[in-house]
Scaffold this motif. Structure first.
Motif, PDB file in Angstrom:
ATOM      1  N   LYS A  72     194.039  57.907 132.723  1.00  3.73           N
ATOM      2  CA  LYS A  72     194.699  59.180 132.399  1.00  3.73           C
ATOM      3  C   LYS A  72     194.354  60.178 133.194  1.00  3.73           C
ATOM      4  O   LYS A  72     194.905  61.513 133.285  1.00  3.73           O
ATOM      5  CB  LYS A  72     195.012  59.343 131.039  1.00  3.73           C
ATOM      6  CG  LYS A  72     195.564  57.893 130.201  1.00  3.73           C
ATOM      7  CD  LYS A  72     197.225  57.703 130.906  1.00  3.73           C
ATOM      8  CE  LYS A  72     197.714  56.504 130.325  1.00  3.73           C
ATOM      9  NZ  LYS A  72     198.991  56.080 131.041  1.00  3.73           N
ATOM     10  N   ALA A  73     192.946  60.294 133.267  1.00  6.37           N
ATOM     11  CA  ALA A  73     191.956  61.373 133.438  1.00  6.37           C
ATOM     12  C   ALA A  73     190.846  61.110 134.212  1.00  6.37           C
ATOM     13  O   ALA A  73     190.315  60.025 134.043  1.00  6.37           O
ATOM     14  CB  ALA A  73     191.873  62.414 132.544  1.00  6.37           C
ATOM     15  N   TYR A  92     194.158  65.579 135.490  1.00 10.48           N
ATOM     16  CA  TYR A  92     195.104  64.734 134.711  1.00 10.48           C
ATOM     17  C   TYR A  92     195.790  63.664 135.800  1.00 10.48           C
ATOM     18  O   TYR A  92     196.415  64.335 136.743  1.00 10.48           O
ATOM     19  CB  TYR A  92     196.277  65.409 133.944  1.00 10.48           C
ATOM     20  CG  TYR A  92     197.255  64.439 133.335  1.00 10.48           C
ATOM     21  CD1 TYR A  92     198.442  64.698 133.572  1.00 10.48           C
ATOM     22  CD2 TYR A  92     196.982  63.603 132.593  1.00 10.48           C
ATOM     23  CE1 TYR A  92     199.527  63.715 133.017  1.00 10.48           C
ATOM     24  CE2 TYR A  92     198.072  62.888 131.952  1.00 10.48           C
ATOM     25  CZ  TYR A  92     199.176  62.833 132.182  1.00 10.48           C
ATOM     26  OH  TYR A  92     200.377  61.948 131.713  1.00 10.48           O
ATOM     27  N   THR A  93     195.365  62.444 135.924  1.00  7.14           N
ATOM     28  CA  THR A  93     195.688  61.680 137.116  1.00  7.14           C
ATOM     29  C   THR A  93     197.195  61.451 137.025  1.00  7.14           C
ATOM     30  O   THR A  93     197.629  60.853 137.904  1.00  7.14           O
ATOM     31  CB  THR A  93     194.852  60.424 137.085  1.00  7.14           C
ATOM     32  OG1 THR A  93     194.885  59.696 135.821  1.00  7.14           O
ATOM     33  CG2 THR A  93     193.509  60.618 137.293  1.00  7.14           C
ATOM     34  N   ASN A 143     197.732  68.713 136.288  1.00  3.10           N
ATOM     35  CA  ASN A 143     196.826  69.394 135.668  1.00  3.10           C
ATOM     36  C   ASN A 143     195.496  69.356 136.103  1.00  3.10           C
ATOM     37  O   ASN A 143     195.126  68.189 136.418  1.00  3.10           O
ATOM     38  CB  ASN A 143     196.967  69.114 134.050  1.00  3.10           C
ATOM     39  CG  ASN A 143     198.310  69.720 133.343  1.00  3.10           C
ATOM     40  OD1 ASN A 143     199.295  69.547 134.219  1.00  3.10           O
ATOM     41  ND2 ASN A 143     198.143  69.687 132.208  1.00  3.10           N
ATOM     42  N   TRP A 148     196.868  61.192 126.145  1.00  3.67           N
ATOM     43  CA  TRP A 148     196.136  62.160 126.721  1.00  3.67           C
ATOM     44  C   TRP A 148     196.712  63.706 126.357  1.00  3.67           C
ATOM     45  O   TRP A 148     197.853  63.729 126.738  1.00  3.67           O
ATOM     46  CB  TRP A 148     195.825  61.712 128.141  1.00  3.67           C
ATOM     47  CG  TRP A 148     194.823  62.846 128.949  1.00  3.67           C
ATOM     48  CD1 TRP A 148     195.408  63.882 129.537  1.00  3.67           C
ATOM     49  CD2 TRP A 148     193.323  62.893 128.768  1.00  3.67           C
ATOM     50  NE1 TRP A 148     194.116  64.843 130.074  1.00  3.67           N
ATOM     51  CE2 TRP A 148     192.955  64.130 129.438  1.00  3.67           C
ATOM     52  CE3 TRP A 148     192.486  62.267 128.498  1.00  3.67           C
ATOM     53  CZ2 TRP A 148     191.618  64.376 129.706  1.00  3.67           C
ATOM     54  CZ3 TRP A 148     191.242  62.195 128.656  1.00  3.67           C
ATOM     55  CH2 TRP A 148     190.895  63.327 129.074  1.00  3.67           C
ATOM     56  N   TYR A 149     195.880  64.503 126.231  1.00  7.14           N
ATOM     57  CA  TYR A 149     196.341  65.839 126.589  1.00  7.14           C
ATOM     58  C   TYR A 149     194.770  66.588 126.807  1.00  7.14           C
ATOM     59  O   TYR A 149     193.778  66.221 126.731  1.00  7.14           O
ATOM     60  CB  TYR A 149     196.845  66.453 125.114  1.00  7.14           C
ATOM     61  CG  TYR A 149     195.703  66.421 124.020  1.00  7.14           C
ATOM     62  CD1 TYR A 149     195.551  65.233 123.174  1.00  7.14           C
ATOM     63  CD2 TYR A 149     194.939  67.353 123.394  1.00  7.14           C
ATOM     64  CE1 TYR A 149     194.712  65.148 121.905  1.00  7.14           C
ATOM     65  CE2 TYR A 149     194.037  67.207 122.659  1.00  7.14           C
ATOM     66  CZ  TYR A 149     193.974  66.255 121.580  1.00  7.14           C
ATOM     67  OH  TYR A 149     193.093  66.164 120.744  1.00  7.14           O
ATOM     68  N   GLY A 150     195.261  67.766 127.588  1.00 12.08           N
ATOM     69  CA  GLY A 150     194.291  68.713 128.250  1.00 12.08           C
ATOM     70  C   GLY A 150     193.166  69.102 127.307  1.00 12.08           C
ATOM     71  O   GLY A 150     191.888  69.195 127.829  1.00 12.08           O
ATOM     72  N   TRP A 191     189.464  66.912 127.922  1.00 14.75           N
ATOM     73  CA  TRP A 191     189.179  66.718 129.093  1.00 14.75           C
ATOM     74  C   TRP A 191     187.417  67.020 129.064  1.00 14.75           C
ATOM     75  O   TRP A 191     186.977  66.384 129.762  1.00 14.75           O
ATOM     76  CB  TRP A 191     189.619  67.459 130.364  1.00 14.75           C
ATOM     77  CG  TRP A 191     189.116  68.960 130.325  1.00 14.75           C
ATOM     78  CD1 TRP A 191     189.301  70.177 129.546  1.00 14.75           C
ATOM     79  CD2 TRP A 191     187.918  69.202 131.193  1.00 14.75           C
ATOM     80  NE1 TRP A 191     188.330  71.081 130.077  1.00 14.75           N
ATOM     81  CE2 TRP A 191     187.666  70.725 130.851  1.00 14.75           C
ATOM     82  CE3 TRP A 191     187.056  68.427 132.112  1.00 14.75           C
ATOM     83  CZ2 TRP A 191     186.652  71.433 131.711  1.00 14.75           C
ATOM     84  CZ3 TRP A 191     186.211  69.277 132.688  1.00 14.75           C
ATOM     85  CH2 TRP A 191     185.819  70.646 132.407  1.00 14.75           C
TER      86      TRP A 191
END
Length: 132
Positions: A32-33, A52-53, A57, A108-110, A113
């Protein structure tokens, strides 16, 4: 699980540039990231930049905003997945071991990260040294 290999580190003078690459062993939608972290001797690990893959983002740590650019290339047909970090106007305080990491955390959310505990796969690191 993916195997990550970083490259591109080295020694540069202040104000110089380097571009780091991180090649993943495969592309998977489970990732996901991806992000870059760094750690200098005697200091805590610091989140540098991430993506964010599954979308567009990007995320940056405050100390590198405006100087570093993170980008990401994927080729699902060839199962290729590469993370980059273009570093410009490097400063001595950027000296550290730089690590690439990948996360399969869901959902996933920002805001996640910069949390290193949310990343399951890590590379071995590449050293960046900035000095005159």
């Amino acid at each position: 699980q993916v195997h990550l290999v970083e490259s591109g580190g080295g020694s540069v003078q202040p104000g110089g540039s380097l571009k780091l690459s991180c090649a993943a062993s495969k592309y998977t939608r489970e990732t996901k990231a991806m992000a870059w972290f760094r750690q200098a001797p005697g200091k805590e690990r610091e989140a540098v930049a991430g993506v964010y893959t599954q979308g567009v983002n990007t995320y940056y740590g405050d100390s590198v905003k405006g100087r570093f650019t993170v980008s990401h290339d994927i080729d699902p047909d060839r199962s290729e997945n590469t993370l980059y970090l273009q570093m410009n106007n490097l400063k001595p305080e950027d000296t550290a071991m730089y690590y690439c990491a990948a996360s399969t955390f869901f959902p996933w959310y920002g805001g996640l990260w910069s949390d290193s505990e949310k990343y399951q796969d890590w590379g071995q690191g590449t050293q960046v040294t900035v000095s005159s």
